[in-house]
Design a protein around this motif. Sequence first.
Motif, mmCIF file in Angstrom:
data_model
loop_
_atom_site.group_PDB
_atom_site.id
_atom_site.type_symbol
_atom_site.label_atom_id
_atom_site.label_comp_id
_atom_site.label_asym_id
_atom_site.label_seq_id
_atom_site.Cartn_x
_atom_site.Cartn_y
_atom_site.Cartn_z
ATOM 1 N N ALA A 16 0.731 -1.231 -0.079
ATOM 2 C CA ALA A 16 -0.190 -0.018 -0.037
ATOM 3 C C ALA A 16 0.872 1.272 0.098
ATOM 4 C CB ALA A 16 -1.017 0.138 1.202
ATOM 5 N N ARG A 17 1.993 1.354 0.768
ATOM 6 C CA ARG A 17 2.928 2.433 0.778
ATOM 7 C C ARG A 17 3.272 2.729 -0.399
ATOM 8 N NH1 ARG A 17 3.854 5.197 5.296
ATOM 9 N NH2 ARG A 17 6.063 5.607 4.674
ATOM 10 N N GLU A 18 3.957 1.548 -1.094
ATOM 11 C CA GLU A 18 4.625 1.621 -2.426
ATOM 12 C C GLU A 18 3.695 2.336 -3.537
ATOM 13 O OE1 GLU A 18 6.832 -0.979 -5.706
ATOM 14 O OE2 GLU A 18 6.219 -2.058 -4.068
ATOM 15 N N GLU A 19 2.350 1.726 -3.425
ATOM 16 C CA GLU A 19 1.351 2.244 -4.498
ATOM 17 C C GLU A 19 0.933 3.618 -4.313
ATOM 18 O OE1 GLU A 19 -2.576 0.460 -6.633
ATOM 19 O OE2 GLU A 19 -1.531 -0.771 -4.831
ATOM 20 N N ALA A 20 1.134 4.071 -2.885
ATOM 21 C CA ALA A 20 0.827 5.550 -2.694
ATOM 22 C C ALA A 20 1.980 6.418 -3.089
ATOM 23 C CB ALA A 20 0.419 5.561 -1.296
ATOM 24 N N GLY A 21 3.286 5.868 -3.215
ATOM 25 C CA GLY A 21 4.219 6.406 -3.535
ATOM 26 C C GLY A 21 5.069 6.934 -2.407
ATOM 27 N N LEU A 22 4.638 6.235 -1.097
ATOM 28 C CA LEU A 22 5.249 6.828 0.183
ATOM 29 C C LEU A 22 6.607 5.893 0.461
ATOM 30 C CD1 LEU A 22 2.119 7.059 2.079
ATOM 31 C CD2 LEU A 22 3.365 8.867 1.136
ATOM 32 N N LEU A 23 6.695 4.960 -0.231
ATOM 33 C CA LEU A 23 8.111 4.112 0.213
ATOM 34 C C LEU A 23 9.240 4.230 -0.968
ATOM 35 C CD1 LEU A 23 9.122 1.856 1.728
ATOM 36 C CD2 LEU A 23 8.051 0.156 0.290
ATOM 37 N N MET A 24 10.101 4.484 -0.715
ATOM 38 C CA MET A 24 11.204 4.847 -1.512
ATOM 39 C C MET A 24 12.082 3.722 -1.574
ATOM 40 S SD MET A 24 10.143 7.612 -2.749
ATOM 41 C CE MET A 24 11.287 8.082 -3.998
ATOM 42 N N ILE A 25 12.405 3.052 -2.729
ATOM 43 C CA ILE A 25 13.169 1.767 -2.816
ATOM 44 C C ILE A 25 14.745 2.253 -3.332
ATOM 45 C CG2 ILE A 25 13.269 -0.448 -3.830
ATOM 46 C CD1 ILE A 25 10.254 -0.474 -3.948
ATOM 47 N N PRO A 26 15.583 1.678 -2.779
ATOM 48 C CA PRO A 26 16.874 2.135 -3.136
ATOM 49 C C PRO A 26 17.270 1.495 -4.766
ATOM 50 C CG PRO A 26 17.117 1.522 -0.967
ATOM 51 C CD PRO A 26 15.473 1.137 -1.435
ATOM 52 N N ALA A 27 17.978 2.476 -5.332
ATOM 53 C CA ALA A 27 18.307 1.777 -6.857
ATOM 54 C C ALA A 27 18.889 0.297 -6.696
ATOM 55 C CB ALA A 27 18.962 2.871 -7.716
ATOM 56 N N ASP A 28 19.654 0.076 -6.000
ATOM 57 C CA ASP A 28 20.568 -1.120 -5.744
ATOM 58 C C ASP A 28 19.651 -2.215 -5.441
ATOM 59 O OD1 ASP A 28 20.288 -0.613 -3.117
ATOM 60 O OD2 ASP A 28 22.340 -0.941 -2.735
ATOM 61 N N MET A 29 18.287 -2.288 -5.316
ATOM 62 C CA MET A 29 17.322 -3.429 -4.791
ATOM 63 C C MET A 29 16.875 -3.944 -5.923
ATOM 64 S SD MET A 29 17.489 -3.713 -1.534
ATOM 65 C CE MET A 29 15.952 -4.641 -1.232
ATOM 66 N N THR A 30 17.124 -3.818 -7.095
ATOM 67 C CA THR A 30 16.407 -4.458 -8.385
ATOM 68 C C THR A 30 16.661 -6.212 -8.277
ATOM 69 O OG1 THR A 30 16.534 -2.655 -9.843
ATOM 70 C CG2 THR A 30 16.244 -4.766 -10.823
ATOM 71 N N ARG A 31 17.922 -6.393 -8.148
ATOM 72 C CA ARG A 31 18.362 -7.914 -7.888
ATOM 73 C C ARG A 31 18.071 -8.506 -6.611
ATOM 74 N NH1 ARG A 31 22.265 -11.514 -9.882
ATOM 75 N NH2 ARG A 31 23.238 -12.632 -8.271
ATOM 76 N N LYS A 32 18.175 -7.501 -5.473
ATOM 77 C CA LYS A 32 17.843 -8.336 -4.188
ATOM 78 C C LYS A 32 16.431 -8.390 -4.025
ATOM 79 C CE LYS A 32 21.947 -6.116 -2.032
ATOM 80 N NZ LYS A 32 22.188 -5.433 -1.236
ATOM 81 N N ARG A 33 15.441 -7.738 -4.580
ATOM 82 C CA ARG A 33 14.211 -7.627 -4.527
ATOM 83 C C ARG A 33 13.707 -8.940 -5.322
ATOM 84 N NH1 ARG A 33 9.543 -2.871 -5.622
ATOM 85 N NH2 ARG A 33 8.136 -3.939 -4.123
ATOM 86 N N PHE A 34 14.241 -9.042 -6.544
ATOM 87 C CA PHE A 34 13.852 -10.159 -7.319
ATOM 88 C C PHE A 34 13.988 -11.572 -6.667
ATOM 89 C CE2 PHE A 34 14.833 -13.556 -10.597
ATOM 90 C CZ PHE A 34 13.751 -13.919 -10.864
ATOM 91 N N LEU A 35 15.317 -11.650 -6.230
ATOM 92 C CA LEU A 35 16.038 -12.864 -5.596
ATOM 93 C C LEU A 35 15.070 -12.889 -4.155
ATOM 94 C CD1 LEU A 35 19.780 -12.408 -5.751
ATOM 95 C CD2 LEU A 35 18.177 -14.280 -7.062
ATOM 96 N N GLY A 36 14.541 -12.139 -3.562
ATOM 97 C CA GLY A 36 13.650 -12.281 -2.344
ATOM 98 C C GLY A 36 12.276 -13.045 -2.913
#
Length: 140
Positions: A16-36
Amino acid sequence: MYRYEPFDGLRQALRAREEAGLLMIPADMTRKRFLGFAETTLTVLLRRLERVLRQGGIPADIHLECSSPQPSVAAVFGEGLPHGVFFVPADLQSMCLTVRIGTPPIGEEHHRLLYRHCTPRFLERALEQAVQRVVLAPPI
């Protein structure tokens, strides 16, 4: 399919926070997020899918590549034909699902899946629909 998903409330709040634009995800998280997603949700669903297909008499193998520069998760079906479903990271907000139908002529469908929509139930439905298009496709 799931009676209880650990940390479900936290996941819902983060989405919900991401959809509302309230969660800033660091640029280096692309690979880590996918692996999660790959190491938890995707592999669990694909292993179950593998068992269902094998019980139905369809050869199926799961491929998990976490250590390469381009991580991926795939479920490959059949013998000798390059068909199946393939997941790779796209960007910070999404992963790409490729559905490859190996019966000549080889066809591909590409879908962008936003992480915030990728609940286990959503992924289960997306996988089931994709696999039905690949495995149950009439021969040409």
